[in-house]
Design a protein around this motif. Sequence first.
Motif, PDB file in Angstrom:
ATOM      1  N   ARG A   1       0.821  -1.274  -0.042  1.00 34.33           N
ATOM      2  CA  ARG A   1      -0.070  -0.155   0.048  1.00 34.33           C
ATOM      3  C   ARG A   1       0.826   1.167  -0.058  1.00 34.33           C
ATOM      4  NH1 ARG A   1      -2.346   0.252   4.467  1.00 34.33           N
ATOM      5  NH2 ARG A   1      -1.657  -1.596   5.485  1.00 34.33           N
ATOM      6  N   TRP A   2       2.182   1.165   0.484  1.00 32.88           N
ATOM      7  CA  TRP A   2       2.759   2.632   0.581  1.00 32.88           C
ATOM      8  C   TRP A   2       3.859   2.766  -0.442  1.00 32.88           C
ATOM      9  CZ3 TRP A   2       1.453   6.288   3.957  1.00 32.88           C
ATOM     10  CH2 TRP A   2       0.563   5.922   5.015  1.00 32.88           C
ATOM     11  N   TRP A   3       4.419   1.746  -1.045  1.00 27.78           N
ATOM     12  CA  TRP A   3       5.347   1.830  -1.980  1.00 27.78           C
ATOM     13  C   TRP A   3       5.019   2.922  -3.140  1.00 27.78           C
ATOM     14  CZ3 TRP A   3      10.391   1.512  -2.673  1.00 27.78           C
ATOM     15  CH2 TRP A   3      10.724   1.584  -3.983  1.00 27.78           C
ATOM     16  N   TRP A   4       3.921   2.596  -3.838  1.00 26.99           N
ATOM     17  CA  TRP A   4       3.620   3.755  -4.843  1.00 26.99           C
ATOM     18  C   TRP A   4       3.482   5.175  -3.963  1.00 26.99           C
ATOM     19  CZ3 TRP A   4       5.311   2.972  -9.502  1.00 26.99           C
ATOM     20  CH2 TRP A   4       5.427   1.198  -9.948  1.00 26.99           C
ATOM     21  N   PRO A   5       2.624   5.314  -3.245  1.00 28.11           N
ATOM     22  CA  PRO A   5       2.697   6.654  -2.602  1.00 28.11           C
ATOM     23  C   PRO A   5       4.135   7.416  -2.215  1.00 28.11           C
ATOM     24  CG  PRO A   5       0.916   5.337  -1.774  1.00 28.11           C
ATOM     25  CD  PRO A   5       1.769   4.277  -2.480  1.00 28.11           C
ATOM     26  N   SER A   6       4.772   6.397  -1.737  1.00 34.79           N
ATOM     27  CA  SER A   6       6.294   6.940  -1.339  1.00 34.79           C
ATOM     28  C   SER A   6       6.878   7.440  -2.851  1.00 34.79           C
ATOM     29  CB  SER A   6       6.848   5.794  -0.981  1.00 34.79           C
ATOM     30  OG  SER A   6       6.351   5.310   0.479  1.00 34.79           O
ATOM     31  N   LEU A   7       6.772   6.758  -3.927  1.00 33.03           N
ATOM     32  CA  LEU A   7       7.335   7.180  -5.099  1.00 33.03           C
ATOM     33  C   LEU A   7       6.741   8.664  -5.515  1.00 33.03           C
ATOM     34  CD1 LEU A   7       8.133   4.097  -7.489  1.00 33.03           C
ATOM     35  CD2 LEU A   7       9.402   4.871  -5.603  1.00 33.03           C
ATOM     36  N   MET A   8       5.534   8.677  -5.209  1.00 29.55           N
ATOM     37  CA  MET A   8       4.945  10.090  -5.589  1.00 29.55           C
ATOM     38  C   MET A   8       5.317  11.160  -4.770  1.00 29.55           C
ATOM     39  SD  MET A   8       0.979   8.841  -5.885  1.00 29.55           S
ATOM     40  CE  MET A   8       0.583   7.250  -6.771  1.00 29.55           C
ATOM     41  N   MET A   9       6.159  10.887  -3.347  1.00 27.74           N
ATOM     42  CA  MET A   9       6.461  12.032  -2.601  1.00 27.74           C
ATOM     43  C   MET A   9       7.544  12.812  -3.424  1.00 27.74           C
ATOM     44  SD  MET A   9       7.120  10.062   1.019  1.00 27.74           S
ATOM     45  CE  MET A   9       7.875  11.520   1.608  1.00 27.74           C
ATOM     46  N   PHE A  10       8.021  12.376  -4.485  1.00 31.33           N
ATOM     47  CA  PHE A  10       9.086  13.143  -5.069  1.00 31.33           C
ATOM     48  C   PHE A  10       8.561  14.328  -6.073  1.00 31.33           C
ATOM     49  CE2 PHE A  10      11.254   9.423  -3.210  1.00 31.33           C
ATOM     50  CZ  PHE A  10      12.237  10.021  -2.587  1.00 31.33           C
ATOM     51  N   GLY A  11       7.261  14.293  -6.379  1.00 32.54           N
ATOM     52  CA  GLY A  11       6.738  15.213  -7.176  1.00 32.54           C
ATOM     53  C   GLY A  11       6.371  14.715  -8.365  1.00 32.54           C
ATOM     54  N   PRO A  12       5.831  15.380  -9.390  1.00 32.99           N
ATOM     55  CA  PRO A  12       5.896  15.013 -11.049  1.00 32.99           C
ATOM     56  C   PRO A  12       7.049  14.842 -11.625  1.00 32.99           C
ATOM     57  CG  PRO A  12       5.108  17.164 -10.464  1.00 32.99           C
ATOM     58  CD  PRO A  12       5.392  16.810  -9.400  1.00 32.99           C
TER      59      PRO A  12
ATOM     60  N   MET B   1      -4.606  23.944 -13.943  1.00 32.76           N
ATOM     61  CA  MET B   1      -4.198  22.999 -12.832  1.00 32.76           C
ATOM     62  C   MET B   1      -3.212  23.239 -12.118  1.00 32.76           C
ATOM     63  SD  MET B   1      -3.896  19.714 -11.992  1.00 32.76           S
ATOM     64  CE  MET B   1      -2.612  19.317 -10.530  1.00 32.76           C
ATOM     65  N   THR B   2      -3.240  22.938 -10.909  1.00 30.29           N
ATOM     66  CA  THR B   2      -2.188  23.423  -9.851  1.00 30.29           C
ATOM     67  C   THR B   2      -1.111  22.943 -10.041  1.00 30.29           C
ATOM     68  OG1 THR B   2      -3.766  24.238  -8.378  1.00 30.29           O
ATOM     69  CG2 THR B   2      -1.523  23.841  -7.429  1.00 30.29           C
ATOM     70  N   GLU B   3       0.074  23.358 -10.175  1.00 28.87           N
ATOM     71  CA  GLU B   3       1.418  22.733 -10.192  1.00 28.87           C
ATOM     72  C   GLU B   3       1.899  22.066  -8.869  1.00 28.87           C
ATOM     73  OE1 GLU B   3       5.780  24.511 -10.901  1.00 28.87           O
ATOM     74  OE2 GLU B   3       4.160  25.245 -12.170  1.00 28.87           O
ATOM     75  N   THR B   4       2.569  21.103  -9.158  1.00 29.64           N
ATOM     76  CA  THR B   4       3.214  20.500  -7.915  1.00 29.64           C
ATOM     77  C   THR B   4       4.826  20.133  -7.901  1.00 29.64           C
ATOM     78  OG1 THR B   4       2.215  18.426  -9.045  1.00 29.64           O
ATOM     79  CG2 THR B   4       1.282  19.066  -6.625  1.00 29.64           C
ATOM     80  N   THR B   5       5.241  20.351  -6.917  1.00 32.73           N
ATOM     81  CA  THR B   5       6.657  20.022  -6.759  1.00 32.73           C
ATOM     82  C   THR B   5       6.939  19.410  -5.401  1.00 32.73           C
ATOM     83  OG1 THR B   5       7.144  22.310  -5.822  1.00 32.73           O
ATOM     84  CG2 THR B   5       7.566  21.883  -8.235  1.00 32.73           C
ATOM     85  N   ALA B   6       8.150  18.833  -5.284  1.00 28.43           N
ATOM     86  CA  ALA B   6       8.485  17.985  -4.183  1.00 28.43           C
ATOM     87  C   ALA B   6       9.559  18.642  -3.541  1.00 28.43           C
ATOM     88  CB  ALA B   6       9.075  16.641  -4.523  1.00 28.43           C
ATOM     89  N   GLU B   7       9.589  20.090  -3.412  1.00 30.19           N
ATOM     90  CA  GLU B   7      10.689  20.806  -2.742  1.00 30.19           C
ATOM     91  C   GLU B   7      10.840  20.709  -1.137  1.00 30.19           C
ATOM     92  OE1 GLU B   7       9.450  24.372  -4.470  1.00 30.19           O
ATOM     93  OE2 GLU B   7      10.603  23.963  -6.260  1.00 30.19           O
ATOM     94  N   GLY B   8       9.469  20.293  -0.432  1.00 32.04           N
ATOM     95  CA  GLY B   8       9.109  20.521   0.805  1.00 32.04           C
ATOM     96  C   GLY B   8       9.537  19.029   1.442  1.00 32.04           C
TER      97      GLY B   8
END
Lengths: 317, 124
Positions: free
Chosen positions: A197-208, B1-8
């Motif tokens: 359950r947590w693997w993919w959401p963890s990868l999303m943490m790095f943003g688009p 669309m709101t942009e997203t980044t992972a800076e935080g």
Amino acid sequence: MSAPTAVRPTEDELQAQFDATIAADRRIEPRDWMPEKYRAGLVRQIAQHAHSEIIGMQPEGDWLLKAPSLRRKAVLLAKVQDEAGHGMYLYSAAETLGADRADLTDKLVNGKQKYSSIFNYPTLTYADCGVIGWLVDGAAICNQVPLCRSSYGPYARAMIRVCKEESFHQRQGYELLMTMMRGTPEQRAMVQDAVDRWWWPSLMMFGPPDDDSPNSAQSMAWGVKRHSNDELRQRFVDMSVPQAQALGVTLPDPELALDETTGRYRFGQIDWTEFKQVISGNGPCNEERITRRRAARDDNAWVTEAATAYAAKHAAR
Amino acid sequence: MTETTAEGGHGAVPTGPDVPSGAHPSPSGAARRDWPLYECFVRGKRGLNHVHVGSLHAPDDEMAVHAARDLFTRRNEGVSIWVVRASDITASSPDEKDPMFAPAGDKVYRHPTFYEIPENVPHM
């Protein structure tokens, strides 16, 4: 006697000084002149980082009263307290830029500022606490270590403190999972389920992906951000695969494979639709997280008021 | 669309131009703005100076010390804490080219390297 006064520099000269400081990889400090977009961008980033730490107390906080032993409870309590501390360091850094702490909390509970999407997922079993430490805090470390060299001094210094403490977070989580993996088949299944359950959401943490992240270029030019989203994500995958093998769990990605030429792991497509849903308020726990944060602000206001009254009374004596 | 980044740090957050920055406070938080800001200094161990570690809000001096203990010394990071109201600090101008520091700039003779001593003179 007074210090000699200088001619007030022009906006162009100030900009040139700022650019030279960034170019020399030196730090910007609170009272320096800085472009308004640099200031606003930092306030937004640091505030959202702070909010993530504060909201991040909730998923694991749900297990404080259900931790299986006194040792585990003490560890979890220390970890959740650290998250509160990290939030405080970061609000403190945001304040050096002219933001107001109470105002930032208002913006969070009113939905005007956001926090990390990862905390909108529920902690269904105790194994989730271990996986959050291992994967979620592991991903946070990947993101945060480069921020220790962020061009804004107070942010970088706050991140150094945070990173020192995150290491404990990740290790306690991994140790928790190792303990469960040595247990019953049911306990091992719980760990695998939590990883799934947590693997993919963890990868999303790095943003688009980088080609869908137009803000990144400016942020990197200003030295606020040091590596691209995809680069950090790749690092995280490369770190996690051997850790998963040592733990004895399977990462839920059939396409995960070592690329012999690069020495790095290829992985499958991330579901960005889900990511956008969660980030825009439609994750499993968005409502619950904000409702609880608002209640904490409002229900505990009397403590703040009582302390203020006590201080005023003693000051008057 | 709101942009997203992972800076935080803890992961991706929306950062598009439509997301408010919070750089300009709105008046609604005013009621809880009564607590003054304190700057905190910690002596890591005996023999070291107190070093600035960050800031916090507290209703008075004593509670500021207690809050600083909880916030900055959870892992034996210190043996002594100073707190001071930020408003009580007097500071020089922050500019690195501040003329305040100019008098020290041209006095190279204050540094030991200014003086040439032959190699064969010991312990100098």
